[in-house]
Design an enzyme around this catalytic site. Structure first.
Site, PDB file in Angstrom:
ATOM      1  N   GLN A 156      -9.722  -1.047 -15.583  1.00 61.28           N
ATOM      2  CA  GLN A 156     -10.251  -1.889 -14.505  1.00 61.28           C
ATOM      3  C   GLN A 156     -11.472  -1.216 -13.861  1.00 61.28           C
ATOM      4  OE1 GLN A 156      -7.726  -3.903 -11.422  1.00 61.28           O
ATOM      5  NE2 GLN A 156      -8.275  -2.177 -10.151  1.00 61.28           N
TER       6      GLN A 156
ATOM      7  N   HIS B  18      -3.340   4.234  -2.354  1.00 63.06           N
ATOM      8  CA  HIS B  18      -4.300   3.375  -1.644  1.00 63.06           C
ATOM      9  C   HIS B  18      -4.887   4.120  -0.435  1.00 63.06           C
ATOM     10  CE1 HIS B  18      -1.651   0.143  -3.457  1.00 63.06           C
ATOM     11  NE2 HIS B  18      -2.851  -0.250  -3.849  1.00 63.06           N
TER      12      HIS B  18
ATOM     13  N   LEU C   1       0.817  -1.213   0.000  1.00 63.70           N
ATOM     14  CA  LEU C   1       0.000   0.000   0.000  1.00 63.70           C
ATOM     15  C   LEU C   1       0.852   1.265   0.000  1.00 63.70           C
ATOM     16  CD1 LEU C   1      -2.730  -1.109   2.589  1.00 63.70           C
ATOM     17  CD2 LEU C   1      -2.714  -1.390   0.093  1.00 63.70           C
ATOM     18  N   HIS C   2       0.405   2.253  -0.756  1.00 66.14           N
ATOM     19  CA  HIS C   2       1.087   3.546  -0.838  1.00 66.14           C
ATOM     20  C   HIS C   2       0.043   4.647  -0.689  1.00 66.14           C
ATOM     21  CE1 HIS C   2      -0.567   3.466  -4.855  1.00 66.14           C
ATOM     22  NE2 HIS C   2       0.141   2.378  -5.151  1.00 66.14           N
TER      23      HIS C   2
ATOM     24  N   GLN D 167      -5.298 -13.081 -11.966  1.00 72.15           N
ATOM     25  CA  GLN D 167      -5.141 -11.940 -12.876  1.00 72.15           C
ATOM     26  C   GLN D 167      -3.719 -11.790 -13.411  1.00 72.15           C
ATOM     27  OE1 GLN D 167      -6.458  -9.191  -9.641  1.00 72.15           O
ATOM     28  NE2 GLN D 167      -4.982  -7.769 -10.501  1.00 72.15           N
TER      29      GLN D 167
ATOM     30  N   SER E 218       2.315   3.681  -7.895  1.00 71.36           N
ATOM     31  CA  SER E 218       1.975   2.298  -8.219  1.00 71.36           C
ATOM     32  C   SER E 218       2.878   1.400  -7.385  1.00 71.36           C
ATOM     33  CB  SER E 218       2.242   2.047  -9.713  1.00 71.36           C
ATOM     34  OG  SER E 218       2.353   0.652  -9.965  1.00 71.36           O
TER      35      SER E 218
HETATM   36  O1  PAF Z   1      -6.159  -2.936  -8.470  1.00 71.01           O
HETATM   37  C1  PAF Z   1      -5.828  -3.944  -7.813  1.00 71.01           C
HETATM   38  O2  PAF Z   1      -5.036  -3.853  -6.864  1.00 71.01           O
HETATM   39  C2  PAF Z   1      -6.405  -5.295  -8.169  1.00 71.01           C
HETATM   40  O3  PAF Z   1      -6.547  -5.442  -9.533  1.00 71.01           O
HETATM   41  C3  PAF Z   1      -7.733  -5.616  -7.433  1.00 71.01           C
HETATM   42  C4  PAF Z   1      -8.845  -4.660  -7.844  1.00 71.01           C
HETATM   43  C5  PAF Z   1      -7.510  -5.535  -5.939  1.00 71.01           C
HETATM   44  C6  PAF Z   1      -8.181  -7.026  -7.788  1.00 71.01           C
HETATM   45  O4  PAF Z   1      -7.237  -7.976  -7.428  1.00 71.01           O
END
Ligand code: PAF
Length: 294
Positions: A162, A42, A38-39, A69, A194
């Site tokens: 997304q 987030h 987390l940064h 994913q 990121s």
């Molecule tokens: O954006 C992300 O960190 C991921 O794609 C998510 C939405 C948590 C799904 O794993």
């Protein structure tokens, strides 16, 4: 100011279910899904979610690096994992529950038989480069929605495709959750925050700022129309030898064909050294002028 209290950690669906069952009647639930590392970006999502909730409501952050994913050969194994620091960030942002399940807890039977298809929007931009990515994202987000049953879920505009797809999934599958997008948080030089910025060596870190600079160039020339805006962005990227562009495109805000004028989005993806980065910005297109006209 009161000291931030540490969120309760739920490692299993059962623990999550029990914790959410304990809330006051009528209390709402907010969810910020993350993969950890987390940064400040987030933190902004959590702060936004917290502002939408009352103290009686519950804010859940999930931390789960979702294997579904990642394609073979991508960075699943080296994706940064910083759980203790993540917990502190969650505490500072007033998160009540951190849901941090294992892979077996999320996919007890291995890869799920039924998954969520992103449809044609899953084949363009990021989807063209990472063909299985959005199926994995939508499937895990649908699972998280099913487990947490949030009233509101907050995502970053940084992963714009997304966000658009999750919004569509919530609408098209009637999931009853409000999906909120929060603007990208940037470093002083414009680089979008990121978790993958941690991979950049000093040389790549310098080159990486070409992405946001190119987008800003497009925003600045947007009034001259789509072609001129794209040319301005391309000129910036061309100057930067260490940046290999996957795509640079202007679309409408829902990722359809760009309008001739009005609200649009400029999106870029590029490889900088060994790291693949994406970024995007909103822009307001003016009508293209005929180059031959006065
Ligand atoms: O954006 C992300 O960190 C991921 O794609 C998510 C939405 C948590 C799904 O794993």
């Amino acid at each position: 100011m009161t000291a931030a209290s540490t969120p309760v950690v739920a490692g299993t669906r059962r623990e999550l279910h029990d914790l959410l069952g304990k809330r006051d009647e009528g209390a709402r639930v907010g969810l910020v899904p993350t993969m950890g590392a987390l940064h400040a970006g987030h933190a902004a999502l959590m702060a936004d979610a917290r502002r939408r909730l009352t103290p009686a409501d519950r804010l859940v952050t999930s931390i789960f690096v979702n294997p579904l994913q990642f394609a073979p050969g991508e960075d699943l194994d080296r994706y940064p994992r910083t759980f203790d620091a993540d917990l502190r960030t969650c505490a500072e942002q007033g998160v009540d529950i951190v849901f941090a399940p294992s892979v077996e807890e999320v996919y007890p039977g291995g890869d799920p038989l039924v998954t969520v298809s992103p449809g044609r929007l899953g084949d363009v931009l990021e989807g063209a480069v990472r063909p299985t990515h959005f199926r994995g994202v939508l499937t895990v987000v649908a699972k998280l929605f099913g487990l947490v049953r949030p009233d509101v879920a907050v995502f970053g505009e940084k992963d714009y495709q997304q966000l658009v797809l999750i919004r569509r999934m919530a609408i098209d599958l009637c999931l009853g959750v409000e999906v909120v997008g929060v603007p990208t948080v940037r470093e002083a030089d414009g680089l979008a925050l990121s978790s993958r910025n941690a991979y950049l060596d000093p040389e790549a870190r310098v080159a990486a700022h070409a992405l946001s600079t190119s987008l800003r160039a497009a925003v600045e020339d947007a009034a001259l129309g789509r072609t001129r805006a794209l040319a301005a962005a391309r000129a910036v990227l061309k100057e930067c030898a260490g940046v290999l562009v996957d795509y640079l495109e202007i679309t409408d805000p829902d990722l359809g064909e760009a309008p001739t004028s009005g609200e649009a989005r400029v999106l870029v993806a590029a490889r900088v050294g060994t790291t693949r980065l994406i970024d995007n910005m909103p822009l307001m297109l003016g009508t293209e002028k005929d180059p031959g006209g006065s």
